[in-house]
Structures are given as structure tokens and as C-alpha cells.
Design an enzyme around this catalytic site. Structure first.
Site, PDB file in Angstrom:
ATOM      1  N   GLU A  97     -25.431 -28.143 -43.108  1.00 31.08           N
ATOM      2  CA  GLU A  97     -26.681 -28.086 -42.354  1.00 31.08           C
ATOM      3  C   GLU A  97     -27.203 -26.656 -42.250  1.00 31.08           C
ATOM      4  O   GLU A  97     -27.956 -26.321 -41.347  1.00 31.08           O
ATOM      5  CB  GLU A  97     -26.493 -28.682 -40.952  1.00 31.08           C
ATOM      6  CG  GLU A  97     -25.533 -27.947 -40.067  1.00 31.08           C
ATOM      7  CD  GLU A  97     -24.110 -28.493 -40.135  1.00 31.08           C
ATOM      8  OE1 GLU A  97     -23.361 -28.232 -39.188  1.00 31.08           O
ATOM      9  OE2 GLU A  97     -23.748 -29.163 -41.116  1.00 31.08           O
ATOM     10  N   ASP A 113     -29.158 -22.386 -39.231  1.00 28.98           N
ATOM     11  CA  ASP A 113     -28.209 -23.468 -38.987  1.00 28.98           C
ATOM     12  C   ASP A 113     -28.797 -24.427 -37.958  1.00 28.98           C
ATOM     13  O   ASP A 113     -29.328 -24.001 -36.920  1.00 28.98           O
ATOM     14  CB  ASP A 113     -26.883 -22.904 -38.472  1.00 28.98           C
ATOM     15  CG  ASP A 113     -25.829 -23.989 -38.327  1.00 28.98           C
ATOM     16  OD1 ASP A 113     -25.183 -24.299 -39.338  1.00 28.98           O
ATOM     17  OD2 ASP A 113     -25.668 -24.522 -37.210  1.00 28.98           O
TER      18      ASP A 113
END
Length: 315
Positions: free
Chosen positions: A232, A188
Site C-alpha cells: 500500500e 503510505d
């Protein structure tokens, strides 16, 4: 005698088999068509068929059709061999089936091929089969493009979430059956919302694409898969990879991402992005199912974020 037969079969009349229009009809059909005997010899072939096989019609007449059927199509080849041994006692008729033909230059082409016994072939020794061929080259190319679009994340070029799930299921089944390790890495990007809020989503998309390319280049072998897991978030499936090796790979990806510079984020300094990573490995039935495996990786990822980000947590 065989040469005379082929000469007659390729003419405008067809007296031997009682159909004087057959050669003209075959030549008129707007796709590859050939006629072969019960002995497997090509007796008639139109221009489309000759072009598909990469040769002149005259070169192909009298050749065995077995020469142009790939060895991967053993069932069909065995039936034709049986027909050559026993005449029309073997029924070669078949609905369209996908096979691979070998062209004169040795290259292969995927086709749909159907075979029909000509009704006017009453003499066992002179049975004829009509073979209609449909070139699948364009279809295969279109299918490949569609498949890639259906399994690929448009922005990053990595696998999409659906393809990731399918692939993980496949590797999970294999790893548990063969008792081999299977590792999963979740990544992440830290504080990515601030990137979008400060520099805009276009700049954020460019960053995601660069990071996706970096992750893809880090894959250890062709069986590994990198996917865009969420906005993301990225995920890596690593078959045959133990926890130690997966951890080392996560460290390398983390370092490479940190070293990236992004002109889109330029504010007079040299901004950089960092990632938080969770790494988990399935071995010896440690996790009961794919869901618990994913949950473990997700838990480790958020542990890394809660402990300050820009770090790796693994078990």
C-alpha cells in the site's frame, strides 16, 4: 536509355545482367525485396516492397532509393551517395540493420534492411544491389506491449518497483552531474490492513487502484514517475523539483486522497482513507547515494506515521 533499362529489368528476362531469372526470383520472395543500381535507382521491386512503400511498382521504378530512406539514417545515405558518384567502388553490402523507411504518404516504418552486391554485376557502371527488407511494425508493437507489462504494476497501472529503481538511478545520475534538484515522495495508506481485514482484498484492490489513479493525475510533468513501491505504498520521482514544490505536491495528493469516497467501504457512513507522506530532496550532494536518499524518505514517512498519521514530514 534509362527507361528502356527499367522496362527490361521489370520483364521476365534479365539479359543485361546475365540473369534472366532475377525479376521472377524477386517477385517470388514472400517479403519486401528490391534491386537498385550503383546510382541508387530502383530497378526491380516486388509487390510486397511496393506495398511497404505505399505505392505502385510502376511508380517506384527509376526512383532513387535515397528518397525512401529516413534522414535519421545518414551513414547509409552517405554510402549510397558515394556509390552513385563512384559506381561499385563503394561496397554497400551490409548485414541486417534497423532503419526507418519513408513511405509515399510521408509516414515512416521501422524495418530491418540488408544489402548484397549481386555477383553477376561485373560491370562497374551497371552494378546491382539486392535489398531485402523485413517490416518491424508488428515486432515493435509486440515489444512495446511486453515492455509495458515488464515495467508496469498490473493492479494500479503505475510503474512497478523494478522500473522505479531503474528510473531513480537514471535521474540520480543526471541530477548530481547537472546540479539540479531531485525530489522523492513516499506515500503510505494509513490503516490499510484494516480495510483488507474488514472489507476483503477485492475491495482493498479497488481502493489501491483509485488512489494510484489519483496520484498519477497529480504528476507535474512527463519526466516525473509514479510507482507502486510496495503493498500500500507509492513513490513519486520528481526531477527538477525542489523541496518546496515537492511539499506542495504532497499536500495536494494528500488532500485529493482524503476527498475520495469508496463504495466498496460503505457501512452506512462515508468512510475515507488518509495517507502519511515523506518528502526528501537531493541537492548539492546532500546524500551520498541512492540508498541513503531512499532511507531518508522512508524515515520521514515513518515519522509521519508515528506522529499520528495523516500528515507530511519533509526536510
Amino acid at each position: 536509355m534509362a527507361n528502356n533499362k527499367r522496362e527490361v529489368l521489370n520483364s521476365d528476362t534479365f539479359p543485361i545482367y546475365g540473369d534472366e531469372n532475377l525479376p521472377r526470383m524477386v517477385n517470388f520472395i514472400n517479403e519486401p525485396v528490391l534491386v537498385f543500381s550503383s546510382r541508387g535507382h530502383i530497378e526491380i521491386i516486388n509487390n510486397h516492397g511496393a506495398t511497404l512503400l505505399g505505392a505502385q511498382r510502376e511508380e517506384l521504378l527509376g526512383e532513387s532509393i535515397l528518397k525512401f530512406i529516413s534522414d535519421t539514417c545518414l551513414t547509409l545515405k552517405k554510402k549510397i551517395v558515394s556509390s552513385a558518384n563512384y559506381g561499385c567502388m563503394v561496397d554497400l553490402s551490409s548485414s541486417p540493420q534497423e532503419i526507418s523507411l519513408v513511405r509515399k504518404d510521408g509516414s515512416c516504418v521501422a524495418v530491418d534492411l540488408s544489402i548484397s552486391l549481386l555477383e553477376n554485376s561485373t560491370d562497374n557502371s551497371d552494378a546491382l544491389y539486392l535489398c531485402i527488407i523485413h517490416d518491424l511494425t508488428a515486432h515493435k508493437a509486440e515489444f512495446s506491449v511486453l515492455k509495458e507489462k515488464a515495467t508496469t504494476d498490473q493492479l494500479t497501472g503505475l510503474a512497478n518497483r523494478h522500473h522505479f529503481a531503474e528510473t531513480l538511478d537514471q535521474h540520480w545520475t543526471f541530477a548530481n552531474r547537472e546540479s539540479t534538484p531531485l525530489s522523492l515522495i513516499l506515500i503510505d495508506i494509513d490503516h490499510f490492513k484494516q480495510v483488507n481485514d474488514t472489507f476483503g482484498h477485492l475491495a482493498g484492490d479497488k481502493c489501491l487502484k483509485r488512489i494510484g489513479e489519483t496520484i498519477k493525475l497529480s504528476l507535474p510533468h512527463r519526466d516525473a514517475l509514479a510507482a507502486r513501491y510496495g503493498g500500500e505504498e507509492f513513490a513519486l520521482i520528481l526531477p527538477h523539483c525542489n523541496c518546496h514544490t515537492a511539499h506542495l505536491l504532497a499536500m495536494r495528493i494528500k488532500r485529493h486522497v482524503t476527498q475520495l469516497t469508496f463504495k466498496e467501504l460503505s457501512t452506512g457512513s462515508a468512510p475515507f482513507l488518509t495517507v502519511s507522506v515523506g518528502v526528501v530532496t537531493q541537492l548539492n550532494q546532500r546524500f551520498k547515494n541512492v540508498a541513503s536518499f531512499l532511507d531518508a524518505a522512508d524515515t520521514l514517512l515513518y515519522r509521519a506515521k508515528s506522529q499520528g498519521r495523516n500528515q507530511i514530514c519533509f526536510e
